[in-house]
Design a protein around this motif. Structure first.
Motif, PDB file in Angstrom:
ATOM      1  N   ASN A 119      12.462  -5.736  14.961  1.00  0.00           N
ATOM      2  CA  ASN A 119      13.531  -4.903  15.481  1.00  0.00           C
ATOM      3  C   ASN A 119      12.969  -3.577  15.968  1.00  0.00           C
ATOM      4  O   ASN A 119      12.112  -2.965  15.310  1.00  0.00           O
ATOM      5  N   HIS A 120      13.450  -3.119  17.119  1.00  0.00           N
ATOM      6  CA  HIS A 120      12.889  -1.902  17.717  1.00  0.00           C
ATOM      7  C   HIS A 120      13.196  -0.642  16.909  1.00  0.00           C
ATOM      8  O   HIS A 120      12.585   0.404  17.122  1.00  0.00           O
ATOM      9  N   THR A 121      14.120  -0.756  15.933  1.00  0.00           N
ATOM     10  CA  THR A 121      14.417   0.396  15.079  1.00  0.00           C
ATOM     11  C   THR A 121      13.519   0.454  13.848  1.00  0.00           C
ATOM     12  O   THR A 121      13.580   1.422  13.082  1.00  0.00           O
ATOM     13  N   ALA A 122      12.695  -0.577  13.626  1.00  0.00           N
ATOM     14  CA  ALA A 122      11.817  -0.601  12.452  1.00  0.00           C
ATOM     15  C   ALA A 122      10.736   0.469  12.586  1.00  0.00           C
ATOM     16  O   ALA A 122      10.407   0.927  13.691  1.00  0.00           O
ATOM     17  N   ASP A 123      10.178   0.855  11.463  1.00  0.00           N
ATOM     18  CA  ASP A 123       9.103   1.846  11.467  1.00  0.00           C
ATOM     19  C   ASP A 123       7.963   1.367  12.380  1.00  0.00           C
ATOM     20  O   ASP A 123       7.456   0.259  12.214  1.00  0.00           O
ATOM     21  N   PRO A 124       7.547   2.183  13.359  1.00  0.00           N
ATOM     22  CA  PRO A 124       6.522   1.737  14.329  1.00  0.00           C
ATOM     23  C   PRO A 124       5.211   1.332  13.689  1.00  0.00           C
ATOM     24  O   PRO A 124       4.472   0.511  14.247  1.00  0.00           O
TER      25      PRO A 124
END
Length: 480
Positions: free
Chosen positions: A230-235
């Motif tokens: 998910n693009h909201t996960a910690d990079p």
């Protein structure tokens, strides 16, 4: 031979857990003698008994089946972390030097050497893993699945492949649980990470330690594998993927340029229509019967896995339309009234502030302007302590909030930590703390709501059939 499949007898401590029961069913289906203990009878333990698995509920060594007590070397004991330290049967099995393994260790051994699709994340993993299993099965792809909920399409938390399916190439879908770092027993071919929000701080202490465990999990993806995150996960989690692993970010927002996204999203009744865009191509006219924008997002990740396993656009359209969800995940218990003046009862397992927010926002979108009553049972003293402001904020999306006492699960009470901690911060117009019996009485006498939602991961589900009967009498003049 796999070390856990060599035991003719398998005994489960905590057999009624959703993950434990899936393993119990697997061993039973593969010819093992299976038995176990759990604290209380539930519909799930009763289903296991009906399937020929011996279950007892009183913690006493003499209740352990004789075939287990008399065959130590031929018995595997599977343990859930929810079993208390002073459990008599566990103590006796330890003293007798039985082979005792955690559920996560057994799952890791069962998936060893098999292509594994592991779905991780602090929320969304049960729904997403059930979606993957359904899409593959619907399209005729031989597969197995160990799920953290009862998939409606399967009627079970376990999917077994056809007997003729070759073990070495048949994918296994598993829910990869971050609690107690359990998912570090898995070495997936494909991994999905739905979220890395703070949770289980009783184990991790702080969010960075939790994120570090996700980095370790992602670092175990097999060479040539795929990470769908998910693009909201910690990079930093995506950055931990080994060299040569394909990394695909997904989401509904295009602002951060995910490689996998949905657009043309429309809602009609309980159904969401959308178009999928990803590296394997575009698929239009996908129709999901399980409502919620978060479920569109979950289906994006699941559909991407299905594309990796060769599903065509037509197969995806058919399989997505046929998906019916997971018990206690946005489950419609009762609907009545008219489209203009609906009466609705929905049940959901949400037990994290962000899950509750996503669920209630979706309910609001489906039923704008309707009076919403939410009954919530907090799960764990530690989670209540750590996230009380977040719970209060998300629950305040309702018109009326009813709180039950905290469900302790594996924990002992903590001084000063009660449901009042959440209640005092809720800004909804009406808020109360009630017992289960008070809730049932008020459902009969207080009709000031159009939409009712029961929410939580404890034993709040025991209220569901009774509330359904009460509301069906009120709304339809008949028992459910």
């Amino acid at each position: 031979m796999n070390p856990v499949t060599a035991f003719p007898h398998v005994f489960f401590l905590g057999i009624g857990g959703i993950g434990m029961s899936a393993l119990a069913r697997w061993f039973k289906a593969n010819g093992h003698s299976v038995s176990g203990y759990d604290k209380t009878p539930t519909p799930l333990t009763e289903a296991l008994s009906a399937e020929g698995i011996a279950v007892h509920y009183e913690d006493a060594v003499e209740n352990i089946p004789a075939e287990v007590r008399e065959n130590r070397a031929q018995t595997l004991v599977v343990l859930t972390p929810a079993i208390p330290k002073d459990h008599q049967e566990w103590a006796w099995l330890r003293e007798q030097n039985y082979d005792i393994r955690k559920r996560s260790q057994v799952l890791g051994l069962l998936t060893q050497g098999r292509p594994t699709i592991a779905v991780a994340g602090t929320h969304g993993k049960t729904t997403t893993s059930s979606m993957v299993a359904h899409l593959l099965q619907h399209a005729g792809v031989p597969s197995a699945a160990f799920l953290g909920g009862i998939a409606v399409n399967l009627g079970s938390n376990l999917l077994l492949p056809p007997a003729s399916a070759p073990t070495a190439t048949t994918p296994v879908v598993v829910e990869a649980d971050e609690y107690d770092r359990s998912f570090l027993t898995l070495f997936p071919t494909v991994a999905i990470v739905t979220s890395t929000d703070a949770d289980h701080l009783d184990i991790y202490g702080h969010k960075e330690a939790l994120v570090e465990s996700f980095r370790q999990f992602v670092g175990q993806i097999q060479p040539g594998g795929t990470l769908i995150i998910n693009h909201t996960a910690d990079p930093s989690v995506a950055a931990a993927a080994p060299e040569g692993v394909q990394v695909l970010r997904y989401g509904l927002s295009l602002e951060q340029g995910p490689e996998l996204y949905a657009d043309a999203i429309t809602a009609e009744g309980h159904r969401f229509q959308f178009t999928l865009h990803g590296p394997q191509g575009t698929v239009e006219n996908l129709e999901l019967a399980v409502p919620g924008y978060h479920n569109v997002e979950n289906m994006l990740a699941a559909a991407c896995v299905a594309q990796l396993y060769g599903l065509s656009a037509e197969q995806l359209q058919s399989a997505v339309a046929a998906y019916r969800g997971v018990k206690r995940r946005f489950e419609f218990i009762l609907t009545a009234g008219t489209p203009e003046e609906p009466k609705v009862y929905v049940d959901d397992y949400a037990h994290h502030p962000r899950e509750i927010e996503a669920f209630l926002r979706s309910l609001r979108a489906l039923y704008p302007g309707r009076q919403l009553r939410v009954i919530f049972q907090p799960h764990l003293f530690s989670r209540t302590r750590d996230f009380a402001p977040g719970f209060a904020e998300s629950l305040s999306l309702a018109d009326e909030v009813v709180l039950l006492d905290i469900y302790p699960a594996r924990e002992l009470p903590m001084p000063g930590v009660t449901s009042e901690l959440i209640l005092s911060q809720i800004t909804a117009p009406l808020k109360t703390l009630q017992s289960k019996e008070e809730i049932l009485r008020n459902a009969e006498t207080n009709p000031n709501f159009d939409v009712l939602a029961t929410v939580g991961a404890g034993d709040i589900d025991q209220l569901v059939p009774r509330l359904k009967n009460i509301l069906n009498l009120r709304w339809n003049g008949a028992e459910a």
